[in-house]
Write a protein that holds these residues in place. Structure first.
Motif, PDB file in Angstrom:
ATOM      1  N   ILE A  45       0.839  -1.206   0.000  1.00  0.00           N
ATOM      2  CA  ILE A  45       0.000   0.000   0.000  1.00  0.00           C
ATOM      3  C   ILE A  45       0.873   1.254   0.000  1.00  0.00           C
ATOM      4  O   ILE A  45       0.646   2.185  -0.786  1.00  0.00           O
ATOM      5  CB  ILE A  45      -0.958  -0.009   1.211  1.00  0.00           C
ATOM      6  N   LEU A  46       1.880   1.281   0.864  1.00  0.00           N
ATOM      7  CA  LEU A  46       2.769   2.442   0.926  1.00  0.00           C
ATOM      8  C   LEU A  46       3.532   2.633  -0.384  1.00  0.00           C
ATOM      9  O   LEU A  46       3.696   3.771  -0.850  1.00  0.00           O
ATOM     10  CB  LEU A  46       3.746   2.291   2.095  1.00  0.00           C
ATOM     11  N   LEU A  47       3.964   1.549  -0.989  1.00  0.00           N
ATOM     12  CA  LEU A  47       4.694   1.626  -2.254  1.00  0.00           C
ATOM     13  C   LEU A  47       3.797   2.166  -3.363  1.00  0.00           C
ATOM     14  O   LEU A  47       4.217   3.012  -4.163  1.00  0.00           O
ATOM     15  CB  LEU A  47       5.238   0.241  -2.611  1.00  0.00           C
ATOM     16  N   MET A  48       2.549   1.719  -3.410  1.00  0.00           N
ATOM     17  CA  MET A  48       1.615   2.205  -4.439  1.00  0.00           C
ATOM     18  C   MET A  48       1.219   3.660  -4.189  1.00  0.00           C
ATOM     19  O   MET A  48       0.991   4.407  -5.131  1.00  0.00           O
ATOM     20  CB  MET A  48       0.386   1.304  -4.515  1.00  0.00           C
ATOM     21  N   ARG A  49       1.133   4.077  -2.942  1.00  0.00           N
ATOM     22  CA  ARG A  49       0.850   5.490  -2.633  1.00  0.00           C
ATOM     23  C   ARG A  49       2.004   6.381  -3.084  1.00  0.00           C
ATOM     24  O   ARG A  49       1.790   7.492  -3.546  1.00  0.00           O
ATOM     25  CB  ARG A  49       0.615   5.677  -1.143  1.00  0.00           C
ATOM     26  N   GLN A  50       3.212   5.886  -2.935  1.00  0.00           N
ATOM     27  CA  GLN A  50       4.391   6.648  -3.341  1.00  0.00           C
ATOM     28  C   GLN A  50       4.516   6.711  -4.855  1.00  0.00           C
ATOM     29  O   GLN A  50       4.999   7.691  -5.402  1.00  0.00           O
ATOM     30  CB  GLN A  50       5.644   6.021  -2.740  1.00  0.00           C
ATOM     31  N   ASN A  51       4.079   5.653  -5.528  1.00  0.00           N
ATOM     32  CA  ASN A  51       4.171   5.543  -6.987  1.00  0.00           C
ATOM     33  C   ASN A  51       2.764   5.349  -7.541  1.00  0.00           C
ATOM     34  O   ASN A  51       2.312   4.213  -7.697  1.00  0.00           O
ATOM     35  CB  ASN A  51       5.065   4.363  -7.375  1.00  0.00           C
ATOM     36  N   LYS A  52       2.099   6.443  -7.824  1.00  0.00           N
ATOM     37  CA  LYS A  52       0.668   6.427  -8.178  1.00  0.00           C
ATOM     38  C   LYS A  52       0.327   5.511  -9.355  1.00  0.00           C
ATOM     39  O   LYS A  52      -0.772   4.992  -9.427  1.00  0.00           O
ATOM     40  CB  LYS A  52       0.184   7.845  -8.489  1.00  0.00           C
ATOM     41  N   ASP A  53       1.251   5.315 -10.285  1.00  0.00           N
ATOM     42  CA  ASP A  53       0.971   4.481 -11.464  1.00  0.00           C
ATOM     43  C   ASP A  53       1.247   3.002 -11.245  1.00  0.00           C
ATOM     44  O   ASP A  53       1.013   2.184 -12.121  1.00  0.00           O
ATOM     45  CB  ASP A  53       1.814   4.960 -12.664  1.00  0.00           C
ATOM     46  N   MET A  54       1.725   2.642 -10.068  1.00  0.00           N
ATOM     47  CA  MET A  54       2.113   1.256  -9.804  1.00  0.00           C
ATOM     48  C   MET A  54       0.895   0.384  -9.494  1.00  0.00           C
ATOM     49  O   MET A  54       0.029   0.767  -8.721  1.00  0.00           O
ATOM     50  CB  MET A  54       3.104   1.208  -8.635  1.00  0.00           C
ATOM     51  N   GLU A  55       0.876  -0.777 -10.100  1.00  0.00           N
ATOM     52  CA  GLU A  55      -0.177  -1.764  -9.857  1.00  0.00           C
ATOM     53  C   GLU A  55       0.232  -2.666  -8.684  1.00  0.00           C
ATOM     54  O   GLU A  55       1.421  -2.777  -8.356  1.00  0.00           O
ATOM     55  CB  GLU A  55      -0.397  -2.627 -11.098  1.00  0.00           C
ATOM     56  N   LEU A  56      -0.736  -3.336  -8.087  1.00  0.00           N
ATOM     57  CA  LEU A  56      -0.484  -4.208  -6.947  1.00  0.00           C
ATOM     58  C   LEU A  56       0.516  -5.311  -7.275  1.00  0.00           C
ATOM     59  O   LEU A  56       1.438  -5.563  -6.500  1.00  0.00           O
ATOM     60  CB  LEU A  56      -1.794  -4.824  -6.433  1.00  0.00           C
ATOM     61  N   ASN A  57       0.358  -5.945  -8.435  1.00  0.00           N
ATOM     62  CA  ASN A  57       1.270  -7.043  -8.775  1.00  0.00           C
ATOM     63  C   ASN A  57       2.714  -6.555  -8.907  1.00  0.00           C
ATOM     64  O   ASN A  57       3.648  -7.262  -8.531  1.00  0.00           O
ATOM     65  CB  ASN A  57       0.823  -7.794 -10.030  1.00  0.00           C
ATOM     66  N   GLU A  58       2.914  -5.344  -9.404  1.00  0.00           N
ATOM     67  CA  GLU A  58       4.262  -4.786  -9.512  1.00  0.00           C
ATOM     68  C   GLU A  58       4.831  -4.468  -8.125  1.00  0.00           C
ATOM     69  O   GLU A  58       5.998  -4.758  -7.843  1.00  0.00           O
ATOM     70  CB  GLU A  58       4.233  -3.519 -10.368  1.00  0.00           C
ATOM     71  N   ALA A  59       3.990  -3.896  -7.262  1.00  0.00           N
ATOM     72  CA  ALA A  59       4.416  -3.585  -5.890  1.00  0.00           C
ATOM     73  C   ALA A  59       4.820  -4.861  -5.156  1.00  0.00           C
ATOM     74  O   ALA A  59       5.864  -4.908  -4.498  1.00  0.00           O
ATOM     75  CB  ALA A  59       3.306  -2.860  -5.141  1.00  0.00           C
ATOM     76  N   LEU A  60       4.018  -5.902  -5.288  1.00  0.00           N
ATOM     77  CA  LEU A  60       4.330  -7.167  -4.617  1.00  0.00           C
ATOM     78  C   LEU A  60       5.597  -7.800  -5.173  1.00  0.00           C
ATOM     79  O   LEU A  60       6.401  -8.353  -4.417  1.00  0.00           O
ATOM     80  CB  LEU A  60       3.147  -8.134  -4.725  1.00  0.00           C
ATOM     81  N   ALA A  61       5.803  -7.702  -6.472  1.00  0.00           N
ATOM     82  CA  ALA A  61       7.024  -8.249  -7.078  1.00  0.00           C
ATOM     83  C   ALA A  61       8.256  -7.545  -6.526  1.00  0.00           C
ATOM     84  O   ALA A  61       9.264  -8.194  -6.216  1.00  0.00           O
ATOM     85  CB  ALA A  61       6.967  -8.120  -8.599  1.00  0.00           C
ATOM     86  N   ILE A  62       8.181  -6.232  -6.380  1.00  0.00           N
ATOM     87  CA  ILE A  62       9.306  -5.475  -5.814  1.00  0.00           C
ATOM     88  C   ILE A  62       9.565  -5.922  -4.385  1.00  0.00           C
ATOM     89  O   ILE A  62      10.703  -6.169  -3.989  1.00  0.00           O
ATOM     90  CB  ILE A  62       9.025  -3.961  -5.895  1.00  0.00           C
ATOM     91  N   ILE A  63       8.503  -6.033  -3.617  1.00  0.00           N
ATOM     92  CA  ILE A  63       8.645  -6.427  -2.213  1.00  0.00           C
ATOM     93  C   ILE A  63       9.227  -7.832  -2.100  1.00  0.00           C
ATOM     94  O   ILE A  63      10.193  -8.062  -1.360  1.00  0.00           O
ATOM     95  CB  ILE A  63       7.295  -6.326  -1.481  1.00  0.00           C
ATOM     96  N   PHE A  64       8.653  -8.787  -2.832  1.00  0.00           N
ATOM     97  CA  PHE A  64       9.094 -10.183  -2.727  1.00  0.00           C
ATOM     98  C   PHE A  64      10.538 -10.387  -3.183  1.00  0.00           C
ATOM     99  O   PHE A  64      11.182 -11.356  -2.787  1.00  0.00           O
ATOM    100  CB  PHE A  64       8.168 -11.108  -3.509  1.00  0.00           C
ATOM    101  N   ASN A  65      11.056  -9.490  -4.016  1.00  0.00           N
ATOM    102  CA  ASN A  65      12.429  -9.605  -4.513  1.00  0.00           C
ATOM    103  C   ASN A  65      13.408  -8.732  -3.742  1.00  0.00           C
ATOM    104  O   ASN A  65      14.538  -8.525  -4.190  1.00  0.00           O
ATOM    105  CB  ASN A  65      12.481  -9.254  -6.006  1.00  0.00           C
ATOM    106  N   SER A  66      12.997  -8.247  -2.595  1.00  0.00           N
ATOM    107  CA  SER A  66      13.844  -7.335  -1.824  1.00  0.00           C
ATOM    108  C   SER A  66      14.493  -8.020  -0.629  1.00  0.00           C
ATOM    109  O   SER A  66      13.989  -9.005  -0.107  1.00  0.00           O
ATOM    110  CB  SER A  66      13.005  -6.150  -1.335  1.00  0.00           C
ATOM    111  N   ASP A  67      15.598  -7.436  -0.196  1.00  0.00           N
ATOM    112  CA  ASP A  67      16.232  -7.873   1.043  1.00  0.00           C
ATOM    113  C   ASP A  67      15.327  -7.549   2.228  1.00  0.00           C
ATOM    114  O   ASP A  67      15.312  -8.274   3.223  1.00  0.00           O
ATOM    115  CB  ASP A  67      17.585  -7.189   1.242  1.00  0.00           C
TER     116      ASP A  67
END
Length: 73
Positions: free
Chosen positions: A17-39
């Motif tokens: 939610i915070l990632l999508m609020r920061q990046n208004k054009d970001m979709e949920l699946n993209e936000a989750l992909a970023i999160i799941f691939n992070s340290d």
């Protein structure tokens, strides 16, 4: 689902939610992909690190720094 698993899942949801609020054009699946691939995600899942007990905004600061430094695969 046990309490610990729920806390971790809630943290991932809040980070998305915070990632999508920061990046208004970001979709949920993209936000989750970023999160799941992070340290940061690995640390949230690590019982010893205990990040799932912290506030979502505090944990998001780690994710945001990781994104800005280009360390996400």
């Amino acid at each position: 689902m046990n309490e610990l698993t729920e806390m971790k899942a809630d943290m991932v949801k809040e980070l998305a939610i915070l990632l999508m609020r920061q990046n208004k054009d970001m979709e949920l699946n993209e936000a989750l992909a970023i999160i799941f691939n992070s340290d940061t995600y690995q640390k949230v899942m690590d019982d010893k690190a205990g990040l799932y007990y912290q506030s979502p905004r505090y944990v998001f600061s780690f994710l945001d720094t990781e994104i800005k430094n280009g360390k996400i695969c």
